[in-house]
Motif scaffolding. Structure first.
Motif, PDB file in Angstrom:
ATOM      1  N   HIS A  61      46.001 -30.074   9.290  1.00 28.86           N
ATOM      2  CA  HIS A  61      47.567 -29.886   9.329  1.00 28.86           C
ATOM      3  C   HIS A  61      48.186 -31.020  10.317  1.00 28.86           C
ATOM      4  CE1 HIS A  61      47.633 -26.373   6.774  1.00 28.86           C
ATOM      5  NE2 HIS A  61      46.855 -25.738   7.533  1.00 28.86           N
ATOM      6  N   SER A  62      48.883 -31.962   9.881  1.00 30.10           N
ATOM      7  CA  SER A  62      49.350 -33.006  10.482  1.00 30.10           C
ATOM      8  C   SER A  62      50.096 -32.529  11.820  1.00 30.10           C
ATOM      9  CB  SER A  62      50.199 -34.037   9.703  1.00 30.10           C
ATOM     10  OG  SER A  62      51.146 -33.613   9.226  1.00 30.10           O
ATOM     11  N   GLY A  63      50.411 -33.475  12.676  1.00 31.62           N
ATOM     12  CA  GLY A  63      51.502 -33.162  13.581  1.00 31.62           C
ATOM     13  C   GLY A  63      50.958 -33.236  15.081  1.00 31.62           C
ATOM     14  N   SER A 100      49.304 -39.122  13.171  1.00 34.90           N
ATOM     15  CA  SER A 100      48.787 -38.018  13.898  1.00 34.90           C
ATOM     16  C   SER A 100      47.172 -37.915  13.338  1.00 34.90           C
ATOM     17  CB  SER A 100      49.574 -36.743  13.618  1.00 34.90           C
ATOM     18  OG  SER A 100      49.644 -36.318  12.395  1.00 34.90           O
ATOM     19  N   VAL A 101      47.022 -37.863  12.119  1.00 34.92           N
ATOM     20  CA  VAL A 101      45.788 -37.790  11.444  1.00 34.92           C
ATOM     21  C   VAL A 101      44.865 -39.022  12.005  1.00 34.92           C
ATOM     22  CG1 VAL A 101      44.565 -37.401   9.251  1.00 34.92           C
ATOM     23  CG2 VAL A 101      46.787 -36.079   9.502  1.00 34.92           C
ATOM     24  N   GLY A 102      45.412 -40.072  11.871  1.00 36.72           N
ATOM     25  CA  GLY A 102      44.707 -41.215  12.183  1.00 36.72           C
ATOM     26  C   GLY A 102      44.265 -41.079  13.889  1.00 36.72           C
ATOM     27  N   ASP A 103      45.217 -40.774  14.582  1.00 36.12           N
ATOM     28  CA  ASP A 103      44.902 -40.896  16.041  1.00 36.12           C
ATOM     29  C   ASP A 103      43.707 -39.927  16.077  1.00 36.12           C
ATOM     30  OD1 ASP A 103      46.908 -42.657  16.835  1.00 36.12           O
ATOM     31  OD2 ASP A 103      48.096 -41.247  17.662  1.00 36.12           O
ATOM     32  N   PHE A 104      43.833 -38.619  15.643  1.00 37.38           N
ATOM     33  CA  PHE A 104      42.779 -37.453  16.025  1.00 37.38           C
ATOM     34  C   PHE A 104      41.387 -37.970  15.158  1.00 37.38           C
ATOM     35  CE2 PHE A 104      40.716 -33.759  14.028  1.00 37.38           C
ATOM     36  CZ  PHE A 104      40.437 -33.054  14.974  1.00 37.38           C
ATOM     37  N   LEU A 126      54.610 -45.317   8.329  1.00 38.45           N
ATOM     38  CA  LEU A 126      54.488 -45.885   9.990  1.00 38.45           C
ATOM     39  C   LEU A 126      53.109 -46.081  10.117  1.00 38.45           C
ATOM     40  CD1 LEU A 126      56.256 -44.172  12.789  1.00 38.45           C
ATOM     41  CD2 LEU A 126      53.853 -44.226  12.886  1.00 38.45           C
ATOM     42  N   ALA A 127      52.317 -45.332   9.817  1.00 37.14           N
ATOM     43  CA  ALA A 127      50.935 -45.562  10.196  1.00 37.14           C
ATOM     44  C   ALA A 127      50.358 -46.805   9.528  1.00 37.14           C
ATOM     45  CB  ALA A 127      50.034 -44.312   9.514  1.00 37.14           C
ATOM     46  N   ALA A 128      50.887 -47.097   8.191  1.00 33.75           N
ATOM     47  CA  ALA A 128      50.471 -48.191   7.485  1.00 33.75           C
ATOM     48  C   ALA A 128      50.879 -49.671   8.459  1.00 33.75           C
ATOM     49  CB  ALA A 128      51.001 -48.252   6.316  1.00 33.75           C
ATOM     50  N   ILE A 129      52.097 -49.394   8.859  1.00 35.65           N
ATOM     51  CA  ILE A 129      52.784 -50.662   9.415  1.00 35.65           C
ATOM     52  C   ILE A 129      52.148 -50.679  11.028  1.00 35.65           C
ATOM     53  CG2 ILE A 129      54.991 -50.086  10.614  1.00 35.65           C
ATOM     54  CD1 ILE A 129      56.147 -51.818   8.314  1.00 35.65           C
ATOM     55  N   ASP A 130      51.982 -49.582  11.542  1.00 30.62           N
ATOM     56  CA  ASP A 130      51.744 -49.595  13.176  1.00 30.62           C
ATOM     57  C   ASP A 130      50.291 -48.858  13.491  1.00 30.62           C
ATOM     58  OD1 ASP A 130      51.992 -50.065  15.701  1.00 30.62           O
ATOM     59  OD2 ASP A 130      53.357 -48.339  15.956  1.00 30.62           O
ATOM     60  N   SER A 131      50.496 -47.608  13.288  1.00 31.68           N
ATOM     61  CA  SER A 131      49.394 -46.699  14.094  1.00 31.68           C
ATOM     62  C   SER A 131      47.875 -47.160  13.579  1.00 31.68           C
ATOM     63  CB  SER A 131      49.499 -45.455  14.132  1.00 31.68           C
ATOM     64  OG  SER A 131      49.511 -44.711  12.638  1.00 31.68           O
TER      65      SER A 131
HETATM   66  N1  LIG Z   1      47.701 -45.307  17.683  1.00 34.93           N
HETATM   67  C1  LIG Z   1      48.769 -45.831  17.674  1.00 34.93           C
HETATM   68  O1  LIG Z   1      48.797 -47.001  18.017  1.00 34.93           O
HETATM   69  C2  LIG Z   1      50.146 -45.287  17.265  1.00 34.93           C
HETATM   70  C3  LIG Z   1      51.300 -45.791  16.969  1.00 34.93           C
HETATM   71  C4  LIG Z   1      52.247 -45.312  16.654  1.00 34.93           C
HETATM   72  C5  LIG Z   1      52.298 -43.931  16.500  1.00 34.93           C
HETATM   73  N2  LIG Z   1      51.288 -43.289  16.764  1.00 34.93           N
HETATM   74  C6  LIG Z   1      51.352 -41.787  16.499  1.00 34.93           C
HETATM   75  O2  LIG Z   1      51.702 -41.550  15.157  1.00 34.93           O
HETATM   76  C7  LIG Z   1      52.099 -40.140  14.892  1.00 34.93           C
HETATM   77  C8  LIG Z   1      53.404 -40.436  14.051  1.00 34.93           C
HETATM   78  O3  LIG Z   1      53.024 -40.890  12.823  1.00 34.93           O
HETATM   79  P1  LIG Z   1      53.220 -40.271  11.420  1.00 34.93           P
HETATM   80  O4  LIG Z   1      55.033 -40.196  11.402  1.00 34.93           O
HETATM   81  O5  LIG Z   1      52.712 -40.880  10.314  1.00 34.93           O
HETATM   82  O6  LIG Z   1      53.160 -38.666  11.412  1.00 34.93           O
HETATM   83  P2  LIG Z   1      52.199 -37.663  10.978  1.00 34.93           P
HETATM   84  O7  LIG Z   1      50.995 -37.790  10.631  1.00 34.93           O
HETATM   85  O8  LIG Z   1      52.698 -36.409  11.544  1.00 34.93           O
HETATM   86  O9  LIG Z   1      52.930 -37.373   9.633  1.00 34.93           O
HETATM   87  C9  LIG Z   1      54.278 -37.204   9.510  1.00 34.93           C
HETATM   88  C10 LIG Z   1      54.701 -36.096   8.345  1.00 34.93           C
HETATM   89  O10 LIG Z   1      54.424 -36.660   7.105  1.00 34.93           O
HETATM   90  C11 LIG Z   1      53.535 -36.060   6.039  1.00 34.93           C
HETATM   91  N3  LIG Z   1      52.795 -36.935   5.306  1.00 34.93           N
HETATM   92  C12 LIG Z   1      51.924 -37.701   5.707  1.00 34.93           C
HETATM   93  N4  LIG Z   1      51.597 -38.391   4.720  1.00 34.93           N
HETATM   94  C13 LIG Z   1      52.291 -37.945   3.321  1.00 34.93           C
HETATM   95  C14 LIG Z   1      52.487 -38.244   2.069  1.00 34.93           C
HETATM   96  N5  LIG Z   1      51.819 -39.109   1.572  1.00 34.93           N
HETATM   97  N6  LIG Z   1      53.258 -37.642   1.230  1.00 34.93           N
HETATM   98  C15 LIG Z   1      54.183 -36.621   1.835  1.00 34.93           C
HETATM   99  N7  LIG Z   1      53.980 -36.311   3.185  1.00 34.93           N
HETATM  100  C16 LIG Z   1      53.024 -37.143   3.849  1.00 34.93           C
HETATM  101  C17 LIG Z   1      52.601 -35.205   7.383  1.00 34.93           C
HETATM  102  O11 LIG Z   1      52.221 -34.065   6.709  1.00 34.93           O
HETATM  103  C18 LIG Z   1      53.792 -34.944   8.311  1.00 34.93           C
HETATM  104  O12 LIG Z   1      54.580 -33.734   7.930  1.00 34.93           O
HETATM  105  C19 LIG Z   1      52.488 -39.756  16.410  1.00 34.93           C
HETATM  106  O13 LIG Z   1      51.371 -38.728  16.850  1.00 34.93           O
HETATM  107  C20 LIG Z   1      52.393 -41.127  17.137  1.00 34.93           C
HETATM  108  O14 LIG Z   1      51.977 -40.848  18.680  1.00 34.93           O
HETATM  109  C21 LIG Z   1      50.092 -43.863  17.031  1.00 34.93           C
END
Ligand SMILES: NC(=O)c1ccc[n+]([C@@H]2O[C@H](COP(=O)([O-])OP(=O)(O)OC[C@H]3O[C@@H](n4cnc5c(N)ncnc54)[C@H](O)[C@@H]3O)[C@@H](O)[C@H]2O)c1
Length: 350
Positions: A61-63, A100-104, A126-131
């Motif tokens: 579970h993400s988050g 969140s899944v990627g960080d974990f 957000l994950a595709a562009i940054d994390s």
């Molecule tokens: N490592 C890094 O460099 C870096 C950079 C930026 C952010 N982060 C981290 O990334 C996290 C934020 O990323 P996020 O916004 O992707 O968070 P997230 O993983 O929590 O996803 C956000 C929501 O989107 C849902 N979701 C994911 N994919 C989906 C899909 N295809 N269809 C429908 N719902 C979907 C998830 O279940 C969740 O409810 C934070 O924990 C932040 O600290 C890390």
């Protein structure tokens, strides 16, 4: 010895842009039988067939709760119970989900069997562009974000358009803040194209994914392990962004967008950013559908959140990233008192 940052160019060129999720295994050279798939449970139904191609699959579970030590320990126990017998040096962790899944999963891959191959398949913009890029993995400790982590870049990042398109409109908005951030930090010809692009939403994000990621990786390459401070410029908008995220519970992406507005106004009011450059930066934010929305938190709470932030440089001070122009940043140690005062001036604190 080859250091991972020598390979960033390779890693960048190993971003694969895919039209089908089913191509992930072949294009990332991953044998699904030798992989552990860690995926966001929200993807379960829509991508059941693709997920089922991985015999060793684990829904999470993400988050931010996922990024806790407790959930990490629980995941390791779950894995032990599954009694997998995969050769460590040949196996791959495939992380499919948002940041969140990627960080974990990235953190897990970096320490499991002393480090195994990692493939990111981001499912949020957000994950595709940054994390997913740049190699930072993270867990939170006692509610404080990203206190534990490693630098562990993915071998391959698979950018799968239908997977990203499947995420909701909120996720599109989340990514716009990070797109604006990297555009403001990096500048360059692609930013001019972004400012004048008539595309919107998902189409705009897909079009500018590559230059945005390349810009991030160019900065990361100068300071991969954040030893020289150069990589810190990527924290533009994050000092107040993390405070807003912690105090409002809003998503990381929207909090970073608000934090970026805070940083722009702070840069303008301290004379670092000219009125013309400020207007251009604000216009870019507006072009991406972002608008400032300050809400006043208790000054005490802001102070506490700033004290907990890992960007704290010394007692009572944080390294703050100011914008001096599009493509020009300045790192300055700022006292927490000064930040709280500025937050009051801008309507973020009472
Ligand atoms: N490592 C890094 O460099 C870096 C950079 C930026 C952010 N982060 C981290 O990334 C996290 C934020 O990323 P996020 O916004 O992707 O968070 P997230 O993983 O929590 O996803 C956000 C929501 O989107 C849902 N979701 C994911 N994919 C989906 C899909 N295809 N269809 C429908 N719902 C979907 C998830 O279940 C969740 O409810 C934070 O924990 C932040 O600290 C890390």
């Amino acid at each position: 010895m080859v250091r991972w940052w020598d390979q960033i160019e390779t890693v960048a060129s190993q971003n694969v842009y895919l039209s089908k999720l089913a191509q992930v295994s072949s294009r990332s050279r991953t044998n699904p039988k030798l992989a552990i798939l860690i995926y966001d449970s929200v993807l379960e139904k829509k991508f059941a067939a693709e997920i089922a191609t991985f015999p060793h699959r684990f829904a999470v579970h993400s988050g931010e709760k996922l990024k806790s030590i407790e959930s990490f320990a629980a995941f390791c126990e779950r894995l032990n119970k599954a009694s997998l017998d995969l050769p460590a040096r040949q196996m791959t962790v495939v992380a499919m989900g948002g940041g969140s899944v990627g960080d974990f999963a990235g953190f897990f891959a970096s320490v499991y069997k002393r480090g195994v191959r990692l493939v990111h398949v981001p499912s949020t913009w957000l994950a595709a562009i940054d994390s997913a890029h740049g190699g930072k993995t993270a867990l939170n400790v006692a509610g404080v974000k990203n206190q534990i982590g490693t630098f562990y870049p993915a071998d391959t990042v698979c950018l799968v358009k239908p997977l990203l398109d499947s995420s909701g409109d909120d996720r599109v908005v989340d990514a716009m803040g990070e797109l604006a951030k990297i555009a403001l930090i990096a500048g360059g010809a692609w930013v001019h194209r972004l400012e004048t692009s008539r595309l919107e939403g998902r189409a705009l994000l897909w079009k500018f994914l590559k230059p945005a990621v390349d810009s991030k990786l160019r900065i990361v390459q100068k300071d991969p392990n954040e030893l020289k401070g150069l990589r810190q410029v990527l924290n533009l908008g994050h000092t107040m962004g993390h405070v807003i995220e912690a105090l409002s519970g809003s998503s990381h992406g929207s909090a970073v967008a608000q934090g970026t507005f805070f940083a722009l106004e702070y840069s303008r009011s301290t004379g670092r950013l000219s009125a013309a450059a400020f207007d251009r930066a604000m216009a870019l934010m507006g072009h991406l559908g972002l608008a400032p929305a300050p809400r006043a938190f208790a000054s005490k709470k802001i102070r506490e959140a700033l004290l907990a932030d890992k960007k704290r440089s010394s007692v009572g001070r944080v390294t703050f990233i100011f914008l001096k122009g599009i493509g020009r940043t300045e790192r300055v140690e700022v006292s927490i008192d000064a930040l709280v005062l500025e937050a009051r001036r801008q309507g973020w604190a009472r």
